[in-house]
Design a protein around this motif. Structure first.
Motif, short mmCIF file in Angstrom:
data_model
loop_
_atom_site.label_atom_id
_atom_site.label_comp_id
_atom_site.label_asym_id
_atom_site.label_seq_id
_atom_site.Cartn_x
_atom_site.Cartn_y
_atom_site.Cartn_z
N LEU A 97 7.14 4.45 -2.38
CA LEU A 97 6.46 3.59 -3.36
C LEU A 97 6.89 2.14 -3.21
CD1 LEU A 97 6.64 5.83 -6.58
CD2 LEU A 97 4.63 5.35 -5.15
N ASN A 98 8.15 1.92 -2.89
CA ASN A 98 8.63 0.55 -2.69
C ASN A 98 7.95 -0.09 -1.48
OD1 ASN A 98 10.56 -1.74 -3.05
ND2 ASN A 98 11.33 -1.01 -1.09
N THR A 99 7.80 0.69 -0.39
CA THR A 99 7.13 0.17 0.80
C THR A 99 5.66 -0.14 0.50
OG1 THR A 99 8.58 1.50 2.20
CG2 THR A 99 6.57 0.65 3.21
N PHE A 100 4.98 0.75 -0.22
CA PHE A 100 3.58 0.51 -0.56
C PHE A 100 3.44 -0.70 -1.48
CE2 PHE A 100 -0.15 1.28 -3.28
CZ PHE A 100 -1.14 1.33 -2.30
N PHE A 101 4.38 -0.85 -2.39
CA PHE A 101 4.34 -1.99 -3.31
C PHE A 101 4.47 -3.30 -2.53
CE2 PHE A 101 6.51 -4.81 -6.46
CZ PHE A 101 5.45 -4.90 -7.36
N ARG A 102 5.33 -3.35 -1.53
CA ARG A 102 5.47 -4.55 -0.70
C ARG A 102 4.22 -4.78 0.14
NH1 ARG A 102 8.76 -4.28 3.13
NH2 ARG A 102 9.53 -2.15 3.00
#
Length: 394
Positions: A97-102
């Motif tokens: 989720l953190n990667t997708f958010f970035r």
């Protein structure tokens, strides 16, 4: 008799002496063994400390390799580092989720969401309009428009992959966290989701918003004849003015006015002001975003205004344009309002934002990529703050 006693005494003495010799030898041997064990233990302790140092200094690419160290005693010891505990499902999900958010460019995503709220509030005529009906219409707008934003940034990521390796190496695709196939799936899925939800919702103004956004964002990024507008600062500015300045705010206003509230169309001064002010912000963002990216743009032949005229000229042109916009908002919008609360909020609000902009601009080193990018983020934050002021323009 005397000789027997003397012999006995000699035998006893020899036995006693032998006993003492045996005990001394035993103690000496024991001492040597203890010293050996101490030395052995010390060597093992030093070796373990050495391994810990190797583990702390190793990079992520070196993990999993075997290390072979030869001890002073000539024995070989091997150490193989492995992660003893695999990532839990919760940690893996959090990382994904953190990667997708970035990947979604969070500043732009948040600014788009706030702009949707602000544009929807322009259609509110009185406090009774803030009802469940309003919030349902707002959620529908969010669901339709935000996937299109993901399409925009995803398409730009695909077409600017080589440039991002220089200008934005921390992005998921440029850093290798996302593959070409993964980004392609995200881009296609977001586009289908946006138009699919727009068709299901059935709001014609929302379909206008995402259709114009799709056309202009594709023209901005795609490497096709007569397209790839990002190579021209003028075309980029036109893109922002028409798409984000005019169609975005007008479409959201009409969505709430005609589709949600079922009212006849009237264009208030707050809508006109929002279109003009957001168009100015669009010009500033279109020009300023190229300042931190000069290195990559020059290498790939993208002749932006920052490349042609230099970062300092573009920087102060953008600051001057925004300061003039804030001044006009204070004099011609805040001061002319017939409502005291509107005068105070719009007048003081724009004066406060103008002072913040000038205060930070004076300390920026325009030759520093880090400082200009940080100031670019500040401009996005100023746009978000403006979205909170716009609904109070009456």
């Amino acid at each position: 008799m005397a000789s027997m006693l003397l012999g006995s005494f000699s035998l006893a003495s020899s036995l006693t002496a032998g006993s003492y010799v045996t005990k001394a030898s035993w103690y000496k041997t024991k001492k040597i063994q203890n010293e050996y064990l101490i030395i052995r233990h010390q060597q093992q302790h030093n070796l373990k400390h050495h391994y810990r140092c190797i583990e702390a200094a190793s990079t992520s690419k070196e993990r999993g390799r075997s290390y072979s160290v030869t001890a002073a005693s000539g024995e070989s010891f091997e150490y193989e580092h492995q992660d003893p505990r695999p990532k839990s499902l919760l940690v893996s999900t959090k990382d994904s989720l953190n990667t997708f958010f970035r990947f979604t460019r969070p500043v732009g995503m948040i600014a788009t969401a706030i702009n949707i709220i602000s544009g929807s509030l322009l259609a509110v005529e009185n406090l009774s309009d803030i009802s469940p009906t309003f919030f349902i219409g707002l959620l529908k707008a969010m669901a339709v428009i935000l996937p299109m934003h993901i399409y925009n940034v995803g398409l730009n990521t695909l077409t600017d992959f080589e440039i991002d390796k220089i200008n934005k190496p921390n992005l998921p695709m440029a850093s290798g966290e996302y593959s070409l196939g993964t980004v392609t799936i995200i881009v296609a899925s977001s586009l289908i989701l946006s138009f699919g939800l727009g068709w299901i919702v059935g709001s014609l103004p929302l379909l206008w918003v995402i259709s114009f956004n799709f056309i202009f964002s594709s023209a901005y990024s795609m490497k096709l004849p007569l397209l790839r507008w990002k190579r021209s600062s003028v075309l980029t500015a036109i893109n922002y003015i028409v798409d984000r300045g005019i169609m975005f705010n007008l479409g959201l206003f009409l969505h709430m006015k005609t589709y949600v509230f079922k009212r006849s169309t009237m264009y208030p001064r707050s809508l006109i002001f929002a279109i003009v002010f957001m168009s100015i912000f669009g010009i500033v963002i279109a020009l300023f975003k190229d300042i931190p990216d000069i290195e990559g743009d020059e290498k790939f032949g993208i002749r932006t205004l920052a490349v042609c005229l230099g970062p300092k000229w573009v920087f102060w042109f953008c600051i001057s344009l925004l300061e003039m916009a804030y001044g006009a908002a204070i004099l011609f919008v805040g001061a002319t309002s017939s409502f005291l609360w509107s005068k105070l909020i719009t007048g003081l609000g724009h004066a406060f934002l103008a002072s913040i902009l000038w205060y930070h601009a004076k300390s920026v080193d325009v030759k520093s990529k880090e400082e200009t990018f940080s100031f670019y983020i500040l401009i996005w934050k100023m746009l978000m703050a403006e979205c909170f002021i716009l609904p109070f323009v009456r």
